[in-house]
Design an enzyme around this catalytic site. Structure first.
Site, short mmCIF file in Angstrom:
data_model
loop_
_atom_site.label_atom_id
_atom_site.label_comp_id
_atom_site.label_asym_id
_atom_site.label_seq_id
_atom_site.Cartn_x
_atom_site.Cartn_y
_atom_site.Cartn_z
N TYR A 1 -14.54 -12.95 -0.48
CA TYR A 1 -15.48 -11.62 -0.82
C TYR A 1 -16.50 -11.85 -1.68
CZ TYR A 1 -11.55 -8.74 1.13
OH TYR A 1 -10.60 -7.98 1.89
N ARG B 1 0.85 -1.21 -0.09
CA ARG B 1 -0.03 0.01 0.01
C ARG B 1 0.96 1.29 0.13
NH1 ARG B 1 -4.06 -1.66 4.60
NH2 ARG B 1 -5.08 -3.41 3.47
N ARG C 1 -7.29 11.17 -5.27
CA ARG C 1 -8.58 10.47 -5.11
C ARG C 1 -9.57 11.26 -4.98
NH1 ARG C 1 -12.34 9.14 -3.06
NH2 ARG C 1 -13.16 7.59 -1.63
N ASP D 1 -6.73 -2.74 -7.28
CA ASP D 1 -7.36 -3.34 -6.14
C ASP D 1 -7.61 -4.88 -6.33
OD1 ASP D 1 -9.13 -2.75 -3.41
OD2 ASP D 1 -10.23 -4.27 -4.41
N ARG E 1 -3.29 6.32 1.11
CA ARG E 1 -4.08 7.33 1.79
C ARG E 1 -2.98 8.01 2.92
NH1 ARG E 1 -8.92 4.82 4.35
NH2 ARG E 1 -7.63 2.86 4.71
#
Length: 359
Positions: A154, A27, A40, A77, A31
């Site tokens: 998922y 990552r 973003r 992703d 963020r």
């Protein structure tokens, strides 16, 4: 590989001699960087960012402008494949990914298509091509996918889960149908990673985020078995042109020996696995990637430096170590603390490679 200005990461994955321990971070485009948050916002949504090759390229490159990382990783992703299968991926603020049409019946499994990476997932391949061009052979580009088991969790749960009741119920009550789903996913993942390689990815990583919540027997049958199938289908070449592959099972430290037999070049370690004993267990079979606790980056730089020195010392002499966190960086980490980690790896690791390079 020889065209790269810095191929240290690739050489370490293949256990070839290097001058220092390479470092990148799961990552690393994300963020914790203010410039990422700005892009973003421009994209309008996380999915909007993932599906825009120009913006995905920009955020992939952002951390390399700040830090001396030895690899870039494609910004995307792990759930792009299930989305391309028609399950309707969406992201809810604070809740993570959700599927609007999760798998509920056996018929749902049978209806699932195997996506064509250059059509339904073209935006990912376009991003890979653009990133490779913009990197100008400075450092290698890592492509990746979620593992078949992790994607299945998922797709059946409809999002994240604590108990994994739905996916485990299907696994125990209808194992044949679970295998049908995992077979489709293994093919889809292999096609997807091969398309990333063809588009320019120079290493690939399989993220098995939820393998660690299985029993040993179930892990081998439903997770590792399909990770191995993916590896057997990868177009990774050989010798000087080999594309290294990394398998990471979060919570999978107890299965390293079995993981090392699957054909991957390297295993990712979470922070709960001791790197010294991991190296002793896998011997010369695979390289190891990891494994600083992501939460340690909240500490002050001098403490971070000590942690880095400890992990380097525990791995010890010789190649085959790629420094990384044991999982993804947390969103409110101070970027200066990331710099402290990266700089410490580069400063303190050369001593562990002196003797291997003098042979």
């Amino acid at each position: 590989m020889s065209l790269l200005k810095n191929d240290t990461f690739l050489r370490a994955l293949l256990k070839q001699p290097v001058d220092y321990t390479p470092v990148w971070m799961m990552r690393q485009a994300g963020r914790y960087l203010p410039e990422y948050r700005k892009v973003r916002e421009q994209a309008g949504s996380f999915l909007g960012l993932c599906t825009n090759p120009e913006l995905a390229c920009e955020v992939t490159l952002q951390p390399l402008r700040r830090f001396d990382f030895d690899a870039a990783i494609l910004f995307s992703d792990i759930l792009t494949i299930p989305d391309a299968m028609g399950l309707g991926l969406c992201f809810t603020e604070g809740e993570g990914p959700k599927f609007t049409d999760p798998i509920k019946t056996i018929a749902d499994i049978e209806r699932l298509p195997i996506p064509d990476p250059e059509s339904e997932l073209r935006y990912v391949m376009d991003a890979v091509r653009l990133i490779r061009k913009e990197l100008q052979d400075s450092v290698p580009l890592i492509g990746f996918s979620g593992s078949p088991w992790t994607l299945a969790t998922y797709m059946i749960e409809g999002g994240s889960s604590k108990s994994f009741q739905k996916v485990k119920s299907l696994m125990y009550a209808q194992p044949k149908h679970m295998h049908v789903l995992l077979e489709k996913l293994a093919l889809s993942v292999a096609f997807y990673l091969n398309a990333q390689i063809a588009a320019g990815a120079q290493a690939v990583m399989l993220f098995d985020t939820w393998g660690g919540m299985l029993t040993t027997e179930d892990y081998r049958e439903f997770s590792l078995n399909y990770a191995q199938q993916v590896r057997s289908l990868l177009n990774v070449g050989a010798d000087d042109n080999k594309i290294p592959s990394i398998l990471f099972t979060k919570g999978g430290g107890q299965w390293l020996e079995a993981m090392a037999d699957t054909g991957y070049d390297a295993l990712g370690l979470d922070w709960q696995t001791d790197i010294q004993s991991a190296r002793a267990r896998v011997g010369e079979k695979v390289a190891l990637q990891g494994n600083m606790d992501p939460v340690a980056l909240y500490a002050q730089p001098d403490y971070i430096e000590d942690k880095v020195k400890s992990i380097l010392a525990n791995y010890g002499q010789g190649s085959g170590h790629v420094f990384n966190l044991g999982h993804g960086i947390l969103p409110d980490i101070n970027p200066d603390h990331v710099k402290a980690m990266v700089d410490a790896v580069h400063r303190y690791s050369p001593v562990y490679h002196r003797f291997s390079n003098s042979d």
